[in-house]
Design a protein around this motif. Structure first.
Motif, PDB file in Angstrom:
ATOM      1  N   LEU A  24      10.553 -10.521   2.299  1.00 24.77           N
ATOM      2  CA  LEU A  24       9.474 -11.230   1.601  1.00 24.77           C
ATOM      3  C   LEU A  24       9.136 -10.563   0.269  1.00 24.77           C
ATOM      4  O   LEU A  24       9.107  -9.337   0.173  1.00 24.77           O
ATOM      5  N   GLN A  25       8.897 -11.401  -0.750  1.00 25.96           N
ATOM      6  CA  GLN A  25       8.546 -10.855  -2.067  1.00 25.96           C
ATOM      7  C   GLN A  25       7.136 -11.229  -2.515  1.00 25.96           C
ATOM      8  O   GLN A  25       6.535 -10.530  -3.322  1.00 25.96           O
ATOM      9  N   HIS A  26       6.656 -12.381  -2.021  1.00 26.79           N
ATOM     10  CA  HIS A  26       5.324 -12.834  -2.446  1.00 26.79           C
ATOM     11  C   HIS A  26       4.494 -13.213  -1.227  1.00 26.79           C
ATOM     12  O   HIS A  26       4.928 -14.031  -0.417  1.00 26.79           O
ATOM     13  N   LEU A  27       3.330 -12.638  -1.143  1.00 29.54           N
ATOM     14  CA  LEU A  27       2.373 -13.045  -0.111  1.00 29.54           C
ATOM     15  C   LEU A  27       1.183 -13.647  -0.844  1.00 29.54           C
ATOM     16  O   LEU A  27       0.569 -13.000  -1.689  1.00 29.54           O
ATOM     17  N   ILE A  28       0.889 -14.901  -0.527  1.00 30.26           N
ATOM     18  CA  ILE A  28      -0.178 -15.598  -1.253  1.00 30.26           C
ATOM     19  C   ILE A  28      -1.244 -16.043  -0.267  1.00 30.26           C
ATOM     20  O   ILE A  28      -0.930 -16.628   0.769  1.00 30.26           O
ATOM     21  N   LEU A  29      -2.477 -15.752  -0.592  1.00 26.67           N
ATOM     22  CA  LEU A  29      -3.591 -16.153   0.267  1.00 26.67           C
ATOM     23  C   LEU A  29      -4.475 -17.126  -0.500  1.00 26.67           C
ATOM     24  O   LEU A  29      -5.131 -16.740  -1.475  1.00 26.67           O
ATOM     25  N   ASP A  30      -4.450 -18.372  -0.095  1.00 28.47           N
ATOM     26  CA  ASP A  30      -5.322 -19.359  -0.733  1.00 28.47           C
ATOM     27  C   ASP A  30      -6.601 -19.425   0.090  1.00 28.47           C
ATOM     28  O   ASP A  30      -6.549 -19.300   1.308  1.00 28.47           O
TER      29      ASP A  30
ATOM     30  N   GLY B 106      -8.964  -3.596  -1.347  1.00 24.99           N
ATOM     31  CA  GLY B 106      -8.246  -2.573  -0.599  1.00 24.99           C
ATOM     32  C   GLY B 106      -7.316  -3.125   0.464  1.00 24.99           C
ATOM     33  O   GLY B 106      -6.487  -2.402   0.996  1.00 24.99           O
ATOM     34  N   ILE B 107      -7.514  -4.387   0.784  1.00 26.24           N
ATOM     35  CA  ILE B 107      -6.692  -4.967   1.844  1.00 26.24           C
ATOM     36  C   ILE B 107      -5.532  -5.702   1.207  1.00 26.24           C
ATOM     37  O   ILE B 107      -5.735  -6.520   0.328  1.00 26.24           O
ATOM     38  N   LEU B 108      -4.381  -5.420   1.624  1.00 21.82           N
ATOM     39  CA  LEU B 108      -3.159  -6.098   1.196  1.00 21.82           C
ATOM     40  C   LEU B 108      -2.702  -5.832  -0.232  1.00 21.82           C
ATOM     41  O   LEU B 108      -1.534  -5.898  -0.524  1.00 21.82           O
TER      42      LEU B 108
ATOM     43  N   LEU C  48      -5.263  -2.729   9.277  1.00 23.29           N
ATOM     44  CA  LEU C  48      -4.625  -3.508   8.221  1.00 23.29           C
ATOM     45  C   LEU C  48      -4.712  -2.777   6.888  1.00 23.29           C
ATOM     46  O   LEU C  48      -3.748  -2.632   6.164  1.00 23.29           O
ATOM     47  N   LYS C  49      -5.901  -2.279   6.605  1.00 21.67           N
ATOM     48  CA  LYS C  49      -6.100  -1.601   5.342  1.00 21.67           C
ATOM     49  C   LYS C  49      -5.277  -0.319   5.294  1.00 21.67           C
ATOM     50  O   LYS C  49      -4.597  -0.038   4.330  1.00 21.67           O
ATOM     51  N   ARG C  50      -5.321   0.445   6.416  1.00 18.70           N
ATOM     52  CA  ARG C  50      -4.582   1.700   6.446  1.00 18.70           C
ATOM     53  C   ARG C  50      -3.121   1.471   6.140  1.00 18.70           C
ATOM     54  O   ARG C  50      -2.533   2.085   5.283  1.00 18.70           O
ATOM     55  N   LYS C  51      -2.574   0.518   6.831  1.00 16.33           N
ATOM     56  CA  LYS C  51      -1.156   0.199   6.703  1.00 16.33           C
ATOM     57  C   LYS C  51      -0.828  -0.099   5.246  1.00 16.33           C
ATOM     58  O   LYS C  51       0.127   0.395   4.677  1.00 16.33           O
ATOM     59  N   LEU C  52      -1.695  -0.900   4.627  1.00 13.72           N
ATOM     60  CA  LEU C  52      -1.369  -1.334   3.293  1.00 13.72           C
ATOM     61  C   LEU C  52      -1.636  -0.266   2.258  1.00 13.72           C
ATOM     62  O   LEU C  52      -0.997  -0.219   1.233  1.00 13.72           O
ATOM     63  N   ASP C  53      -2.593   0.571   2.552  1.00  8.09           N
ATOM     64  CA  ASP C  53      -2.822   1.669   1.630  1.00  8.09           C
ATOM     65  C   ASP C  53      -1.592   2.556   1.540  1.00  8.09           C
ATOM     66  O   ASP C  53      -1.242   3.076   0.490  1.00  8.09           O
ATOM     67  N   GLN C  54      -0.925   2.699   2.681  1.00 12.60           N
ATOM     68  CA  GLN C  54       0.265   3.548   2.685  1.00 12.60           C
ATOM     69  C   GLN C  54       1.451   2.851   2.043  1.00 12.60           C
ATOM     70  O   GLN C  54       2.419   3.450   1.644  1.00 12.60           O
ATOM     71  N   ASN C  55       1.340   1.569   1.993  1.00 14.48           N
ATOM     72  CA  ASN C  55       2.515   0.755   1.717  1.00 14.48           C
ATOM     73  C   ASN C  55       3.198   0.991   0.379  1.00 14.48           C
ATOM     74  O   ASN C  55       4.392   1.133   0.299  1.00 14.48           O
TER      75      ASN C  55
ATOM     76  N   SER D 247       0.730  -8.047   8.366  1.00 21.20           N
ATOM     77  CA  SER D 247       0.879  -6.951   7.402  1.00 21.20           C
ATOM     78  C   SER D 247       1.875  -5.903   7.896  1.00 21.20           C
ATOM     79  O   SER D 247       2.599  -5.300   7.112  1.00 21.20           O
ATOM     80  N   ARG D 248       1.916  -5.734   9.209  1.00 23.43           N
ATOM     81  CA  ARG D 248       2.872  -4.749   9.754  1.00 23.43           C
ATOM     82  C   ARG D 248       4.311  -5.213   9.606  1.00 23.43           C
ATOM     83  O   ARG D 248       5.237  -4.433   9.661  1.00 23.43           O
ATOM     84  N   SER D 249       4.482  -6.498   9.430  1.00 21.82           N
ATOM     85  CA  SER D 249       5.846  -7.030   9.325  1.00 21.82           C
ATOM     86  C   SER D 249       6.311  -7.148   7.883  1.00 21.82           C
ATOM     87  O   SER D 249       7.416  -7.610   7.622  1.00 21.82           O
ATOM     88  N   LEU D 250       5.436  -6.752   6.947  1.00 16.10           N
ATOM     89  CA  LEU D 250       5.812  -6.928   5.541  1.00 16.10           C
ATOM     90  C   LEU D 250       6.667  -5.767   5.051  1.00 16.10           C
ATOM     91  O   LEU D 250       6.380  -4.614   5.375  1.00 16.10           O
ATOM     92  N   PRO D 251       7.669  -6.072   4.253  1.00 17.99           N
ATOM     93  CA  PRO D 251       8.420  -4.961   3.647  1.00 17.99           C
ATOM     94  C   PRO D 251       7.610  -4.348   2.509  1.00 17.99           C
ATOM     95  O   PRO D 251       6.603  -4.920   2.092  1.00 17.99           O
ATOM     96  N   LYS D 252       8.054  -3.225   2.020  1.00 21.97           N
ATOM     97  CA  LYS D 252       7.349  -2.596   0.897  1.00 21.97           C
ATOM     98  C   LYS D 252       7.521  -3.424  -0.366  1.00 21.97           C
ATOM     99  O   LYS D 252       8.541  -4.087  -0.539  1.00 21.97           O
ATOM    100  N   GLY D 253       6.530  -3.338  -1.220  1.00 21.51           N
ATOM    101  CA  GLY D 253       6.673  -3.936  -2.550  1.00 21.51           C
ATOM    102  C   GLY D 253       6.371  -5.419  -2.629  1.00 21.51           C
ATOM    103  O   GLY D 253       6.685  -6.059  -3.630  1.00 21.51           O
ATOM    104  N   VAL D 254       5.768  -5.955  -1.577  1.00 17.14           N
ATOM    105  CA  VAL D 254       5.438  -7.388  -1.630  1.00 17.14           C
ATOM    106  C   VAL D 254       4.298  -7.612  -2.624  1.00 17.14           C
ATOM    107  O   VAL D 254       3.294  -6.908  -2.597  1.00 17.14           O
ATOM    108  N   GLN D 255       4.494  -8.595  -3.483  1.00 11.16           N
ATOM    109  CA  GLN D 255       3.431  -8.941  -4.423  1.00 11.16           C
ATOM    110  C   GLN D 255       2.384  -9.786  -3.688  1.00 11.16           C
ATOM    111  O   GLN D 255       2.739 -10.721  -2.971  1.00 11.16           O
ATOM    112  N   THR D 256       1.121  -9.455  -3.854  1.00 11.00           N
ATOM    113  CA  THR D 256       0.066 -10.210  -3.170  1.00 11.00           C
ATOM    114  C   THR D 256      -0.819 -10.929  -4.180  1.00 11.00           C
ATOM    115  O   THR D 256      -1.307 -10.315  -5.132  1.00 11.00           O
TER     116      THR D 256
END
Ligand SMILES: Nc1ncnc2c1ncn2[C@@H]1O[C@H](COP(=O)(O)OP(=O)(O)OP(=O)(O)O)[C@@H](O)[C@H]1O
Length: 632
Positions: A194-200, A243-245, A3-10, A218-227
């Motif tokens: 998707l533009q916004h990913l929110i984790l409550d 570092g995650i997301l 998950l972290k790897r993917k998002l670091d590249q994102n 996370s693998r299904s998210l497009p680039k540039g999603v605001q978290t």
């Protein structure tokens, strides 16, 4: 971690964030703003935050006069498109802090591009919370219903129903991670735009139990999603979470900025013997020493029913909240409590079996050993894991025991005057979330925790609770942790000799609440829920014999032996001292009754029944029940 790897590249970090986040230190939104902007009023109104006017209108309808601290800080950052990792205290208004900017951004985009797509995904750890967040979004979008479609994905529905639910392409989807991933995996939900990913309650959502769902999402998210990530307890994970997301998120840790005037919570603990908990609780509620709606936390479901049946012996009404009850019932309990139908909820933090995958189970065990505070209110708090649609079998084949579970995390119980930790939680982070059910949104509240001293542990076998062996250690952690936030947890001394007169009644009541009675009460409640179930209505119509059988079972009578003499408090039991001894002045806090008459609502027989003081000073039981705070 994948998950972290993917998002670091994102994504590339945004320059403005990189500037504010140099060194990874906490940044406030103002620190990078030009001086002109720094001179803005310290507390902007909602209309000054840059939100869509329709949202400001909806906020006014909610009677929110001004934004809370977290809203003032987080909304501008979110509107600016930044990733935000926000830690702010319970009940401080975090939901609006992420919902409003997401809605505002969607409305702004829709003004020029009305093409429907799912722009925001809100992930929450439990179904109750999903329901609550969904309702909040509906309230805030009351003046733009044509432009905002929201869907909640928590029901255990078939894929066909899921598809029809998502066919309208909702702008915002609220879901648990497992349900969200299931919807994406079955192609019912597209996150392509998707533009916004929110984790409550982000620490729970990102905890080990949801690793896999989150990785998949996370693998299904497009680039540039605001978290945006929100929680009251992030400390243990802060560095990892960064570092995650998130792309170099702005950290908001708002505890530093709360002044003493913001502190509306008074915290006490009582060190007492195991059976004294029962005695004190009986007196507190029977004599109405606690005023207003109260939440009582116990360690497990059996104890919840035991306490409820114990209270019933004295005509003290309460209702139960636990993970065993169907989700709709749990939501109904919270709603009814919020509407004032019940005054007391007994909620259990269960040590329950939770399905999780093997890898996560091992990781959790490791974490439990190595982490002090962050261990027990994690994965286990999620009721959904047991009820979510089946994940690939190999990934969900082990059961993890002993995770602390809470049905109350994040839930907005209204106007809770007191939180009673009948059984102390096993971690200080769980304590934070429990006490966070009171003193919300600037209101006052009290937290009272029972603590069993080591030397008294195991001395009253019928009421011994294993986890209480570490009560004193946990209390020490709680006190340390609260002190870091500038809060104190003070001893609260009851005059025990005054309570002795009531002890035989307490023992009578405890004896009547047998294991059989508890089991019966538990099954009876579930049976009643089955009878009320809308889902089973049709089945019962087609199988009337089953219905009759169930009804007949329901008429078995009361679970515990009834002892009418316990329902009232005779005058002769009440001590003679004046009520000035009752320390509302010492405590300086409303939930315990005031010594002067104005605030007393107990001159007439209340709905909890019991004594009938009829207004005379001499007959007021409270004046004779001595409670005093230890002076240091
Ligand atoms: N600006 C405001 N003015 C008045 N009340 C508010 C404001 N913002 C939120 N509230 C109210 O405060 C209560 C707590 O809000 P919310 O549930 O969002 O808190 P929270 O920080 O998410 O708490 P938790 O950490 O326990 O989940 C709610 O009843 C909400 O309606």
């Amino acid at each position: 971690m994948a998950l972290k790897r993917k998002l670091d590249q994102n994504d590339e970090p945004s320059p403005s964030i990189a500037a504010t986040e140099a060194g990874g230190q906490i940044a406030t939104p103002d620190s990078s703003k030009p001086e002109r902007e720094q001179k803005r009023p310290a507390e902007p109104s909602f209309s000054e935050l840059g939100l869509d006017p329709r949202l400001v209108q909806a906020v006014a309808k909610q009677s929110f006069e001004k934004p809370t601290l977290v809203q003032r800080k987080a909304i501008p950052l979110a509107l600016d498109g930044q990733d935000v990792l926000c830690k702010a205290k319970t009940g401080s208004g975090k939901t609006a802090a992420y919902v409003l900017p997401a809605l505002s951004t969607i409305l702004k985009r829709k003004a020029t591009n009305p093409t429907p797509f799912t722009a925001a995904l809100v992930l929450v750890p439990t179904r109750e919370l999903a329901d609550q967040v969904y309702k909040t979004i509906e309230q805030f979008s009351a003046f733009c219903t044509k432009d905002i479609q929201v869907a909640k994905l928590t029901e255990n529905v078939s894929d066909a129903v899921l598809r029809s639910l998502l066919a309208n392409v909702p702008d915002i989807v609220v879901a648990t991670p497992a349900r969200a991933w299931h919807s994406v995996n079955s192609s019912a939900l597209s996150l392509d735009k998707l533009q916004h990913l929110i984790l409550d309650e982000a620490d729970l959502v990102l905890s080990y139990g949801y690793d896999e769902d989150m990785e998949n999402i996370s693998r299904s998210l497009p680039k540039g999603v605001q978290t945006i990530m929100m929680s009251a307890t992030l400390s243990a994970e802060l560095e990892t979470l960064k570092g995650i997301l998130c792309r170099n998120p702005t950290l908001l840790d708002l505890k530093e900025e709360l002044g003493p005037e913001d502190e509306k919570l008074t915290q006490f603990y009582v060190k007492c013997a195991e059976d004294d908990k029962w005695l004190i609780s009986y007196l507190i509620f029977k004599l109405q020493l606690v005023k207003g709606p109260s939440l009582i936390f116990v360690a497990d479901i059996d104890r919840a029913y035991r306490l409820k049946l114990f209270f019933e012996q004295f005509s003290i009404r309460s209702c139960i909240l636990n993970s065993e009850l169907p989700i709709n019932t749990r939501i109904k309990v919270v709603e009814e409590f919020n509407r004032g139908i019940y005054d007391i909820i007994i909620a259990s933090d269960e040590k329950s079996e939770v399905f999780m995958d093997e890898k996560a189970g091992a990781a959790a065990a490791e974490q439990e050993e190595s982490k002090e505070d962050a261990k027990s209110s994690r994965k286990g708090e999620n009721a959904d894991a047991e009820k979510e649609p089946a994940q690939p079998k190999k990934k969900r084949k082990t059961h993890k025991k002993d995770e602390e579970y809470g049905v109350s995390r994040g839930i907005d119980f209204k106007n809770v005057a007191a939180v009673i930790n009948f059984d102390l939680p096993t971690s200080s982070s769980s304590y934070i979330h429990r006490i966070g059910r009171t003193a919300r949104a600037g209101r006052t509240g009290i937290a009272l925790s029972f603590v069993i001293p080591k030397e008294l542990f195991g001395k009253h076998k019928p009421t011994t609770l294993k986890s209480a062996e570490s009560d004193e250690k946990v209390l020490a952690k709680i006190i340390r942790q609260q002190a870091k936030q500038g809060r104190t947890v003070e001893p609260y001394n009851l005059n025990k000799s005054q309570m002795e007169a009531f002890r035989y009644r307490m023992n009578d009541a405890l004896r009547a609440v047998t294991k059989v009675a508890i089991r019966e009460a538990r099954t009876k409640e579930l049976r009643q829920e089955l009878l009320r179930s809308e889902t089973l209505k049709r089945y019962f119509e087609e199988n009337p014999a089953e219905l009759a059988h169930l009804r007949h079972d329901g008429e078995l009578g009361r679970a515990a032996r009834q002892q009418p003499h316990l329902k009232h408090v005779p005058d002769y039991l009440l001590p003679k001292e004046g009520k000035n001894a009752l320390t509302s002045n010492d405590i300086g806090f409303v939930p315990f009754r005031k010594v002067d008459g104005k605030q007393r609502g107990h001159k007439h027989k209340g709905k909890r029944g019991g004594f009938t003081p009829a207004g005379g000073r001499k007959r007021d039981p409270l004046k004779t029940f001595r409670v005093r705070r230890k002076t240091k």
